[in-house]
Design a protein around this motif. Structure first.
Motif, PDB file in Angstrom:
ATOM      1  N   ALA A   1      -2.985   2.437  -2.040  1.00  0.00           N
ATOM      2  CA  ALA A   1      -2.468   3.625  -1.087  1.00  0.00           C
ATOM      3  C   ALA A   1      -3.704   4.006   0.200  1.00  0.00           C
ATOM      4  O   ALA A   1      -2.981   4.604   1.023  1.00  0.00           O
TER       5      ALA A   1
ATOM      6  N   VAL B   1      -2.121   2.085   3.147  1.00  0.00           N
ATOM      7  CA  VAL B   1      -0.936   3.335   3.812  1.00  0.00           C
ATOM      8  C   VAL B   1      -1.463   4.013   4.197  1.00  0.00           C
ATOM      9  O   VAL B   1      -1.123   4.730   5.359  1.00  0.00           O
ATOM     10  N   ASN B   2      -2.186   4.774   3.320  1.00  0.00           N
ATOM     11  CA  ASN B   2      -2.362   6.445   3.900  1.00  0.00           C
ATOM     12  C   ASN B   2      -4.076   6.781   4.776  1.00  0.00           C
ATOM     13  O   ASN B   2      -3.755   7.403   4.978  1.00  0.00           O
ATOM     14  N   ARG B   3      -4.724   5.653   4.278  1.00  0.00           N
ATOM     15  CA  ARG B   3      -6.051   6.486   5.005  1.00  0.00           C
ATOM     16  C   ARG B   3      -6.149   5.641   6.204  1.00  0.00           C
ATOM     17  O   ARG B   3      -6.739   5.575   7.253  1.00  0.00           O
TER      18      ARG B   3
ATOM     19  N   ASN C   1      -3.152   3.677   7.962  1.00  0.00           N
ATOM     20  CA  ASN C   1      -2.055   3.337   8.739  1.00  0.00           C
ATOM     21  C   ASN C   1      -1.298   2.568   8.203  1.00  0.00           C
ATOM     22  O   ASN C   1      -0.541   1.865   9.548  1.00  0.00           O
TER      23      ASN C   1
ATOM     24  N   ASP D   1       0.851   0.120   8.450  1.00  0.00           N
ATOM     25  CA  ASP D   1       3.112  -0.054   7.937  1.00  0.00           C
ATOM     26  C   ASP D   1       3.188  -1.381   7.659  1.00  0.00           C
ATOM     27  O   ASP D   1       4.484  -1.630   7.142  1.00  0.00           O
TER      28      ASP D   1
ATOM     29  N   LEU E   1       5.774   3.709  -0.592  1.00  0.00           N
ATOM     30  CA  LEU E   1       5.062   4.802   0.149  1.00  0.00           C
ATOM     31  C   LEU E   1       5.554   4.635   1.509  1.00  0.00           C
ATOM     32  O   LEU E   1       4.734   5.425   2.568  1.00  0.00           O
TER      33      LEU E   1
ATOM     34  N   THR F   1     -10.670   8.766  -0.358  1.00  0.00           N
ATOM     35  CA  THR F   1     -10.012   7.838  -1.013  1.00  0.00           C
ATOM     36  C   THR F   1      -8.554   8.907  -1.152  1.00  0.00           C
ATOM     37  O   THR F   1      -9.268   9.333  -2.259  1.00  0.00           O
ATOM     38  N   ALA F   2      -7.381   8.073  -0.849  1.00  0.00           N
ATOM     39  CA  ALA F   2      -6.252   9.339  -2.228  1.00  0.00           C
ATOM     40  C   ALA F   2      -6.257   8.680  -2.939  1.00  0.00           C
ATOM     41  O   ALA F   2      -6.264   7.393  -3.465  1.00  0.00           O
TER      42      ALA F   2
END
Length: 588
Positions: free
Chosen positions: A355, A358-360, A362, A364, A390, A585-586
């Motif tokens: 997480a 991918v989310n912090r 970026n 891919d 994700l 963080t997420a």
């Protein structure tokens, strides 16, 4: 659970005075008074040694009360039931009231209500009778629906059955209230009396009942209640390396309980220690002893996953929540609704890092490199599954027997070369980050080999690691052009005022500095006690733990997020300036 000893001592004070001043005790007067003084001071074992040498009803009574204060409920009952109505009335009434407390401790709520109901029928409104009336109401406000059902079946008197049902109105759904009322009718409670008519009117329609619900309240714990917290820990000699682990956890539990007791005048917590030994059999015995002898509401421990598995089976049989503070095996609590793990599993670490990537970051396109049959293997698979959910792509997934290859990593790291000619000719996809959850004794070696290979390839790929990455001294030159992050369950903010205050109180209490395990123990026990404080009744704890709001502790955050495994994994960045936590963080 048990009832706060001071609370019931105060309620017995008028009887104590009566016994000391009125009843002639001849040659045993000094001995009895000595026993009472010990009882007042909370020295219950010493008081028992005095009372057990005396052959009198009053000594029998206070021996029973002393055993009750120690949590020895079965023994207390054996003493107290020897006093009958043929004995002095004050002694008999005190014994009956204490027996009601014992019944409450043992979860025999119907029996407790029966005793208290009989006490309330006494013509003289003595202090014991007044206390009985209050305790009777407290129990009715405390019961869960299932406890009400059992109490209703145990109730011997129509009034008790009626009160059990009536006190549930507003606390249960309309359809459930209708069913409870029908049980009263089937029990041949006279439906023409005013009280039954009142209940019938409340149930006339759902709107009327909704008004009742609006004025209802949550379950309330009786004043003076305490909670028995089992501490299942192995005993070690002081020269054993594991001694400081077990000692730290236990002292942390004690610190949390004492803080809870300072903050609550009407409820208390006691830590009940039980030695788990070194085998799975002794761990199972420990769980049985905590269930049978201490009526534990919840058990904290044991230290290791192997023992926790044995205790987990017993926890489900006794229906007592088990919260493991350190065990992180992802197979520990499968299908067991009574087991919680405060230490996030390796699967949790993998999901959290995915997480974050991918989310912090970026990222891919990702890669994974882990050793087969290691604890990091579970992290690797969890990372891939979460990352793909994700929307990211895991271009390379290497979970290999690295030992058989002499820990030579070039067959895998060559894919991360910075040579554009090789990349173009072999059509290598660009990778944003590689997840390397190395674990075990070989982890430092693998960390070094991976970084050496990446440097040799001039690769600036971001590295994501397991807890082991935070324990490796990485040369500064390897950190200048590379981002490295790792996940960890624990982190102590040395600048935190809360940490500073804890250290000071711990030093004063135990004359030593707290280690990290003391802080872990404190956090786990505090989380459990906050949950108990919220729900009041330990019967609700099993489901309440996974719904408790985020707890931000001294060394760990705890949030089960609707599961039985703590989901609060921290992310740290390793740089030439040191290690620092990554904030915000997420959480999902």
């Amino acid at each position: 659970m048990s009832i706060l000893k001071n609370h019931f001592y105060k309620k017995a004070a008028p009887l104590l005075l009566f016994l000391l001043l009125v009843i002639p005790v001849a040659s045993q007067a000094q001995s009895f008074e000595e026993g009472v003084n010990l009882y007042r001071q909370g020295k219950y074992e010493e008081a028992i040694s005095v009372f057990s040498k005396m052959d009198s009803d009053k000594a029998m009574l206070f021996a029973g009360k002393s055993y009750f204060a120690l949590g020895k409920y079965t023994t207390a009952k054996a003493y107290l039931e020897q006093l009958t109505e043929q004995d002095l009335e004050d002694l008999f009434l005190e014994a009956q009231y204490t027996l009601a407390l014992v019944d409450f401790q043992l979860g025999q709520f119907g029996d407790a209500l029966n005793r208290l109901h009989k006490l309330q029928q006494r013509e003289a409104q003595t202090q014991i009778v007044v206390n009985a009336e209050q305790f009777y109401r407290d129990i009715l406000d405390y019961l869960t629906l299932n406890q009400r059902r059992n109490a209703f079946q145990e109730a011997l008197y129509p009034k008790v059955k009626y009160d059990i049902v009536a006190s549930a109105f507003g606390r249960v759904d309309y359809a459930v209230a209708q069913t409870l009322y029908n049980q009263l009718v089937e029990a041949k409670i006279d439906t023409t009396v005013d009280q039954m008519q009142k209940l019938s009117n409340v149930l006339a329609d759902s709107v009327s009942y909704a008004v009742e619900v609006a004025f209802s309240s949550d379950l309330q714990a009786p004043e003076g209640i305490t909670y028995n917290i089992g501490a299942a820990l192995p005993s070690y000699t002081s020269d054993d390396p594991a001694f400081s682990v077990a000692q730290g956890l236990y002292f942390g539990y004690v610190m949390a309980a004492e803080e809870f007791n300072r903050q609550h005048a009407d409820k208390k917590a006691f830590i009940r220690y039980q030695n788990t030994g070194a085998s799975m059999d002794s761990a199972a015995y420990a769980m049985t002893n905590l269930a049978w002898n201490y009526n534990a509401d919840v058990v904290l421990g044991p230290l290791f996953s192997e023992q926790a598995r044995s205790m987990a089976e017993m926890a489900e049989q006794y229906q007592i929540p088990l919260v493991a503070p350190l065990a992180n095996s992802h197979t520990l609590n499968i299908d067991n609704p009574y087991v919680y793990q405060a230490n996030p599993t390796f699967i949790s670490h993998g999901r959290k890092m995915a997480a974050f990537a991918v989310n912090r970051l970026n990222a891919d396109t990702l890669a994974v490199l882990a050793e087969r049959n290691s604890l990091g293997e579970a992290s690797a698979f969890a990372f891939r599954n979460k990352a793909e959910k994700l929307g990211a792509k895991v271009a390379y997934f290497f979970v290999e027997d690295l030992e058989s290859k002499g820990y030579e990593l070039t067959d895998y790291t060559n894919y991360f070369t910075a040579d554009t000619a090789i990349i173009d000719s072999l059509n290598y996809p660009h990778v944003d980050a590689i997840y390397a959850p190395f674990t075990g004794q070989v982890a430092p070696t693998l960390v070094e080999l991976l970084l050496v290979d990446l440097d040799a390839l001039n690769s600036d790929i971001t590295v994501l690691g397991s807890q082991a990455w935070g324990n490796v001294q990485i040369p500064e030159q390897r950190l200048q052009n590379r981002d490295i992050y790792f996940s960890e369950s624990y982190y102590i903010n040395q600048k935190s005022r809360k940490v500073e205050q804890f250290k000071k109180r711990y030093q004063e209490r135990f004359d030593m500095e707290p280690n990290r395990f003391a802080m872990i123990g404190y956090d786990v026990a505090s989380y459990v006690l906050q949950t108990l404080d919220r729900v009041a009744n330990p019967a609700l704890l099993k489901d309440a733990l996974k719904k408790q709001p985020l707890y931000e502790g001294l060394i760990s955050n705890i949030n089960f997020g609707g599961t039985h495994i703590n989901q609060e994994v921290k992310i740290f960045e390793v740089s030439e300036f040191g290690i620092r936590p990554v904030l915000d963080t997420a959480r999902k």
